[in-house]
Design a protein around this motif. Structure first.
Motif, short mmCIF file in Angstrom:
data_model
loop_
_atom_site.label_atom_id
_atom_site.label_comp_id
_atom_site.label_asym_id
_atom_site.label_seq_id
_atom_site.Cartn_x
_atom_site.Cartn_y
_atom_site.Cartn_z
N UNK A 23 33.45 51.36 33.81
CA UNK A 23 32.12 50.75 33.60
C UNK A 23 32.14 49.29 34.05
N UNK A 24 33.22 48.58 33.75
CA UNK A 24 33.34 47.18 34.18
C UNK A 24 33.39 47.09 35.70
N UNK A 25 34.05 48.06 36.35
CA UNK A 25 34.11 48.09 37.81
C UNK A 25 32.70 48.25 38.39
N UNK A 26 31.87 49.05 37.74
CA UNK A 26 30.50 49.23 38.21
C UNK A 26 29.72 47.92 38.11
N UNK A 27 30.02 47.12 37.11
CA UNK A 27 29.33 45.84 36.94
C UNK A 27 29.80 44.78 37.92
N UNK A 28 31.10 44.79 38.24
CA UNK A 28 31.65 43.69 39.04
C UNK A 28 31.93 44.06 40.48
N UNK A 30 34.81 44.62 41.59
CA UNK A 30 36.15 44.11 41.91
C UNK A 30 37.07 44.41 40.74
N UNK A 31 38.21 45.01 41.02
CA UNK A 31 39.12 45.42 39.94
C UNK A 31 39.60 44.25 39.08
N UNK A 32 39.99 43.15 39.71
CA UNK A 32 40.46 41.99 38.95
C UNK A 32 39.39 41.42 38.05
N UNK A 33 38.18 41.28 38.59
CA UNK A 33 37.07 40.78 37.77
C UNK A 33 36.72 41.78 36.67
N UNK A 34 36.81 43.08 36.98
CA UNK A 34 36.52 44.11 35.99
C UNK A 34 37.50 44.03 34.83
N UNK A 35 38.78 43.82 35.14
CA UNK A 35 39.79 43.71 34.08
C UNK A 35 39.51 42.48 33.21
N UNK A 36 39.15 41.36 33.84
CA UNK A 36 38.81 40.16 33.08
C UNK A 36 37.58 40.38 32.20
N UNK A 37 36.58 41.03 32.78
CA UNK A 37 35.35 41.30 32.03
C UNK A 37 35.62 42.21 30.84
N UNK A 38 36.38 43.27 31.06
CA UNK A 38 36.71 44.18 29.96
C UNK A 38 37.50 43.45 28.88
N UNK A 39 38.45 42.63 29.30
CA UNK A 39 39.26 41.89 28.32
C UNK A 39 38.37 40.99 27.47
N UNK A 40 37.44 40.28 28.10
CA UNK A 40 36.53 39.39 27.35
C UNK A 40 35.68 40.19 26.37
N UNK A 41 35.19 41.35 26.81
CA UNK A 41 34.37 42.19 25.93
C UNK A 41 35.19 42.75 24.78
N UNK A 42 36.44 43.11 25.05
CA UNK A 42 37.29 43.65 23.98
C UNK A 42 37.64 42.55 22.96
N UNK A 43 37.79 41.32 23.41
CA UNK A 43 38.03 40.22 22.46
C UNK A 43 36.83 40.10 21.53
#
Length: 175
Positions: A23-28, A30-43
């Protein structure tokens, strides 16, 4: 947070992490940005974990946190594109081809019978194991396996999908 909540949160992330990353990949895009986005949301989700009473709605909470975070990131970014007389060495990816392929696949999935479509979506889009799909659909694991197998075979034989993908490929090679 107490240890039980920590363990419950860790189990949730382990189980749902891959689907949330998609889902984060669909938003961004980019895999790196998606991982950062998911991490921020999980925090954010971890900090609110004790206040989330309905554990069935946690995915929605995380997805909403990802969307809100992504919007905040967009707003904070400064203009990073500067006009120039020199063209870059590598071509710019306009995402058009991926979007057209995604649309073609969506149309092909819509042509599947409902049960097959649901089974494929749960298996490949939500990355659910066959046992979990069987539980959700109220059928045996063997039924899930055969349903997914038949659906994938129909998708492989779908001439309209083949035609759509060929058109997208032709457009891509023409430009």
């Amino acid at each position: 947070m107490n240890r039980a909540h920590d363990e419950e949160f860790h189990r949730y992330v382990a189980a749902r992490g891959p689907a949330l990353l998609r889902a984060a990949m669909q938003l961004t895009g980019d895999r790196g940005e998606a991982e950062d986005l998911l991490q921020a949301a999980l925090v954010k989700t971890y900090l609110a974990w004790e206040r989330i009473n309905d554990r069935g709605s946690v995915d929605g909470y995380v997805r909403r946190a990802m969307v809100n975070t992504q919007i905040s990131w967009w707003r904070r970014r400064k203009l990073e594109v500067y006009p120039t007389d020199v063209l870059p060495d590598r071509p710019v990816d306009d995402h058009t081809r991926r979007s057209e392929m995604h649309d073609a696949l969506g149309r092909a999935l819509d042509r599947l019978p409902r049960r097959q479509r649901v089974a494929v979506m749960l298996r490949y889009y939500e990355d659910m194991p066959e046992a979990e799909i069987a539980e959700v659909l109220g059928v045996s694991i063997g039924t899930v396996k055969s349903t997914v197998s038949r659906a994938v075979a129909k998708l492989r034989d779908d001439t309209a999908l083949e035609h759509d993908f060929a058109e997208v490929h032709a457009i891509d090679t023409d430009s």
